[in-house]
Design a protein around this motif. Structure first.
Motif, short mmCIF file in Angstrom:
data_model
loop_
_atom_site.label_atom_id
_atom_site.label_comp_id
_atom_site.label_asym_id
_atom_site.label_seq_id
_atom_site.Cartn_x
_atom_site.Cartn_y
_atom_site.Cartn_z
N SER A 259 -29.25 -8.15 145.05
CA SER A 259 -29.51 -9.00 143.89
C SER A 259 -28.24 -9.68 143.41
O SER A 259 -27.13 -9.35 143.83
N SER A 260 -28.40 -10.63 142.50
CA SER A 260 -27.28 -11.40 141.97
C SER A 260 -26.87 -10.85 140.61
O SER A 260 -27.31 -9.78 140.19
N GLY A 261 -26.01 -11.58 139.91
CA GLY A 261 -25.57 -11.25 138.56
C GLY A 261 -25.17 -12.53 137.88
O GLY A 261 -25.32 -13.62 138.43
N ASN A 262 -24.66 -12.42 136.68
CA ASN A 262 -24.31 -13.61 135.92
C ASN A 262 -22.90 -14.10 136.23
O ASN A 262 -21.97 -13.30 136.37
N ALA A 263 -22.75 -15.43 136.28
CA ALA A 263 -21.42 -16.02 136.23
C ALA A 263 -20.88 -15.88 134.80
O ALA A 263 -21.65 -15.64 133.87
N MET A 264 -19.58 -16.03 134.63
CA MET A 264 -19.03 -15.82 133.30
C MET A 264 -17.75 -16.59 133.07
O MET A 264 -16.91 -16.70 133.97
N TYR A 265 -17.61 -17.14 131.87
CA TYR A 265 -16.34 -17.68 131.39
C TYR A 265 -15.82 -16.75 130.30
O TYR A 265 -16.58 -16.24 129.46
N SER A 266 -14.51 -16.54 130.31
CA SER A 266 -13.81 -15.74 129.30
C SER A 266 -12.78 -16.64 128.64
O SER A 266 -11.90 -17.18 129.32
N VAL A 267 -12.88 -16.82 127.31
CA VAL A 267 -11.99 -17.73 126.59
C VAL A 267 -11.51 -17.06 125.30
O VAL A 267 -12.31 -16.47 124.57
N ALA A 268 -10.21 -17.14 125.05
CA ALA A 268 -9.62 -16.64 123.81
C ALA A 268 -9.37 -17.81 122.87
O ALA A 268 -8.87 -18.86 123.29
N PHE A 269 -9.70 -17.63 121.60
CA PHE A 269 -9.54 -18.66 120.58
C PHE A 269 -8.52 -18.17 119.54
O PHE A 269 -8.61 -17.03 119.07
N HIS A 270 -7.58 -19.04 119.19
CA HIS A 270 -6.56 -18.72 118.20
C HIS A 270 -6.63 -19.75 117.07
O HIS A 270 -6.62 -20.96 117.32
N PHE A 271 -6.69 -19.26 115.84
CA PHE A 271 -6.70 -20.12 114.66
C PHE A 271 -5.38 -19.95 113.91
O PHE A 271 -4.93 -18.82 113.67
N LEU A 272 -4.77 -21.07 113.57
CA LEU A 272 -3.48 -21.05 112.89
C LEU A 272 -3.61 -21.71 111.52
O LEU A 272 -4.23 -22.78 111.38
N GLY A 273 -3.05 -21.06 110.50
CA GLY A 273 -3.15 -21.56 109.14
C GLY A 273 -1.91 -21.24 108.35
O GLY A 273 -0.79 -21.21 108.89
N THR A 274 -2.08 -20.98 107.08
CA THR A 274 -0.95 -20.67 106.20
C THR A 274 -1.15 -19.31 105.56
O THR A 274 -2.27 -18.82 105.45
N ASP A 275 -0.02 -18.71 105.13
CA ASP A 275 -0.16 -17.44 104.45
C ASP A 275 -0.54 -17.64 103.01
O ASP A 275 -0.51 -18.75 102.50
N GLY A 276 -0.86 -16.55 102.38
CA GLY A 276 -1.23 -16.60 100.97
C GLY A 276 -1.39 -15.20 100.43
O GLY A 276 -1.34 -14.21 101.16
N HIS A 277 -1.59 -15.14 99.13
CA HIS A 277 -1.74 -13.86 98.43
C HIS A 277 -3.19 -13.69 98.02
O HIS A 277 -3.82 -14.64 97.54
N GLY A 278 -3.69 -12.48 98.22
CA GLY A 278 -5.09 -12.23 97.87
C GLY A 278 -5.40 -12.47 96.42
O GLY A 278 -6.55 -12.81 96.07
N GLY A 279 -4.38 -12.33 95.54
CA GLY A 279 -4.61 -12.54 94.12
C GLY A 279 -4.56 -14.00 93.72
O GLY A 279 -4.99 -14.35 92.60
N SER A 280 -4.05 -14.88 94.59
CA SER A 280 -4.00 -16.31 94.29
C SER A 280 -4.32 -17.09 95.56
O SER A 280 -3.43 -17.63 96.21
N PRO A 281 -5.60 -17.12 95.94
CA PRO A 281 -5.98 -17.65 97.26
C PRO A 281 -5.99 -19.17 97.36
O PRO A 281 -6.14 -19.69 98.45
#
Length: 582
Positions: A259-281
């Motif tokens: 029998s067969s199986g599934n083909a597959m793509y593996s991709v990593a995603f990175h999101f870049l932003g700014t820091d901040g403080h939880g008390g002043s978002p």
């Protein structure tokens, strides 16, 4: 990124399908689907010669006369019996190392040393990967050339005490906020590599004892769990020159299939932003929100955008570490599985659009990188029939009463029916006429280069999951040893038949040529693909005679660093002229 030109433009014609099926009604029903996806067509029984295609899926009977008794086969099987302690010892050492993908320093070395001690020459760094190697033994004319597959990577979070049917992680990392478990062989690759190495060495011993011509090539493969090692090595040409390839994987039953199986793509995603403080978002570009939004959006795909063959899943690899700190970098990793490379790409494209939408909504910047890509598997009916004949000739694994008590206790802890380990050989059946999807393997890319035989043995009790601590518990227990030794014998016996029965080998090749005649394999990895490597320790490089970095690898790799600025909230609001609240 995610190329589309991996398929040849030529496909199966309607005339081809009608001829293969032998009946117009069925041909009309499937032709529109299969002619548009030649990878699915090649893996189906439609690609078989009409003379060998099962005419009755219900009453198909596997041939019983393919496995031939021979002195060479007896020599290989008896060698495994005599060397059982050494093979089990190799398994247990790799189980104890429990090393992650692409960093199997001790595990790969142990496996290579076992083969070197049994007359194999070792070449390290196959495909540019430090823990990948090729071990070779040749005798006489050196033809035919048979390949074996060895793996040795463990999985995160699956550490477990061996032989314990209750969850008790062997490695426990204390963190009062987020405790974690260590790596464990919850897929049984310690046994996979040890049994294959034992079978390869046993076959080499039989070749010397009975003066058989041929070459055995053992491929030590890294990072199967990340679907990286073999697909990279195939693209680099490491598997060229083989006449057949034999493979096995720990399972919950004793069986083989085409029998067969599934083909597959593996991709990593990175999101870049700014820091901040939880008390002043305010004025923060939250990468954690971006990851959360992407995960939510991809869940919406399940309702109306996933076919029955599709599988989609993810892991958040990096996000916030404390509630009051906004991370500038968050990462999420996706697998997209489908019945063919073309279908897998369509699914991954949808996932990428979800990532783009999440970045747009959160004001973050998104980067993505392909980590792996594997084809759907190409089975070989004649090869499976030969393996099945040898499995039934040798017989199923024999588990002791203590083994079965252990298996039933594992099933009890999992809430499964208490049936114990399977002690029968499952009947060989043709693949289901409608492909329903499933797992993926980088052995699939090999299967498009050379006729490939696969099988499994009852390395875990039925009802328990692969990639679970239950499987880790069996992998170094006596029950695991029993299943592993049976696998080694099945592999060795089948390989001896391949060396001594040129007719069967020719039939396997003829089937392979027929399946692949309408399609051209092309790696799913882009030409600018970068290996996801870790730098080896100095002792490993010295022992294996390698230098760092491998040729073509840039080191250190490019850093992923946020350079984002705070978002614009608009002009400042004028001061209020309203009287204060009483």
């Amino acid at each position: 990124m995610c190329e589309t030109d991996h398929l040849d433009s030529s496909g199966y014609s309607r005339r081809d399908l009608l001829g293969l099926l032998g009946m117009a009604g069925a041909g009309l029903a499937v032709a529109p689907v299969l002619t548009s996806d030649p990878a699915l067509a090649a893996a189906s029984d439609l690609a078989l010669d009409p003379k060998t295609m099962p005419s009755d899926l219900v009453n198909y009977e596997a041939p019983t006369n393919l496995a031939v008794d021979s002195q060479a086969k007896d020599a290989a099987v008896s060698w495994i019996d005599r060397q059982a302690d050494r093979i089990a010892g190799l398994n247990d050492r790799i189980w104890e190392y429990a090393e992650p993908s692409l960093a199997e320093w001790n595990s790969s070395w142990a496996e290579a040393q076992f083969l070197a001690a049994n007359g194999f020459t070792i070449e390290w760094g196959a495909g540019g990967m430090p823990t990948a190697f090729v071990a070779t033994f040749s005798h006489g004319t050196g033809k035919p050339v048979i390949g074996f597959s060895g793996e040795y990577d463990a999985l995160p979070g699956l550490s477990q005490e061996k032989g314990n049917p209750k969850h008790n992680p062997l490695v426990y990392h204390h963190d009062p906020y987020a405790p974690t478990y260590g790596f464990g062989h919850g897929c049984g690759h310690c046994a996979l590599g040890a049994a294959a190495a034992g079978a390869a060495a046993a076959t080499a011993a039989a070749m010397k004892a009975r003066d058989l011509d041929g070459t055995i090539k053992f491929f030590g493969s890294t990072a199967e769990e990340q679907l990286v090692g073999k697909s990279v090595a195939v693209k680099a040409g490491v598997y060229r020159g083989l006449d057949a390839f034999v493979d096995w994987h720990p399972a919950s039953g004793n069986s083989t299939s085409w029998s067969s199986g599934n083909a597959m793509y593996s991709v990593a995603f990175h999101f870049l932003g700014t820091d901040g403080h939880g008390g002043s978002p305010l004025e923060t570009r939250s990468t954690q929100d971006a990851v959360t939004a992407m995960a939510m959006l991809t869940e919406f795909l399940r309702e109306s955008d996933l076919a029955h063959t599709a599988r989609m899943h993810h892991a958040i690899r990096q996000a916030g570490q404390a509630p009051n700190v906004f991370p500038t970098l968050s990462s999420i990793w996706y697998y997209a599985r489908e019945g063919s490379p073309a279908r897998s790409k369509i699914l991954m494209d949808k996932i990428i659009r979800c990532a783009e939408a999440a970045a747009l909504a959160t004001g973050t910047r998104m980067e993505h990188r392909i980590m792996g890509g594997v084809w759907n598997k190409l089975g070989n009916k004649r090869g499976a029939e030969l393996m099945y004949a040898n499995m039934t000739q040798i017989g199923a694994p024999t588990f002791s009463e203590a083994d079965q008590r252990f298996g039933k206790a594992l099933q009890r802890s999992n809430g499964s029916a208490e049936t114990g380990f399977s002690s029968t050989i499952s009947e060989l059946r043709p693949p289901a006429p409608v492909f329903m999807g499933g797992g993926s393997t980088d052995v699939a890319d090999i299967s498009w280069q050379v006729p490939t035989i696969s099988m499994g043995t009852a390395h875990q009790p039925g009802g328990t999951k692969n990639h679970s601590w239950h499987h880790t518990a069996t992998a170094a227990a006596n029950s695991g040893h029993v299943a592993m030794m049976a696998a080694a014998k099945y592999l060795a016996a089948t390989t001896v038949d391949l060396l001594t029965q040129p007719t069967i080998l020719a039939e396997m090749k003829e089937e392979f040529d027929r399946r692949t005649s309408k399609i051209k394999w092309k790696s799913m990895l882009p030409d600018d693909y970068q290996l996801p490597l870790y730098e080896p320790p100095k002792w490993f490089l010295e022992r294996t005679g390698q230098s760092w970095p491998p040729r073509g690898v840039k080191w250190p790799p490019r850093r992923i660093v946020s350079t984002e600025t705070a978002p614009d909230l608009g002009p400042d609001l004028p001061p209020s002229n309203l009287p204060p609240l009483e």
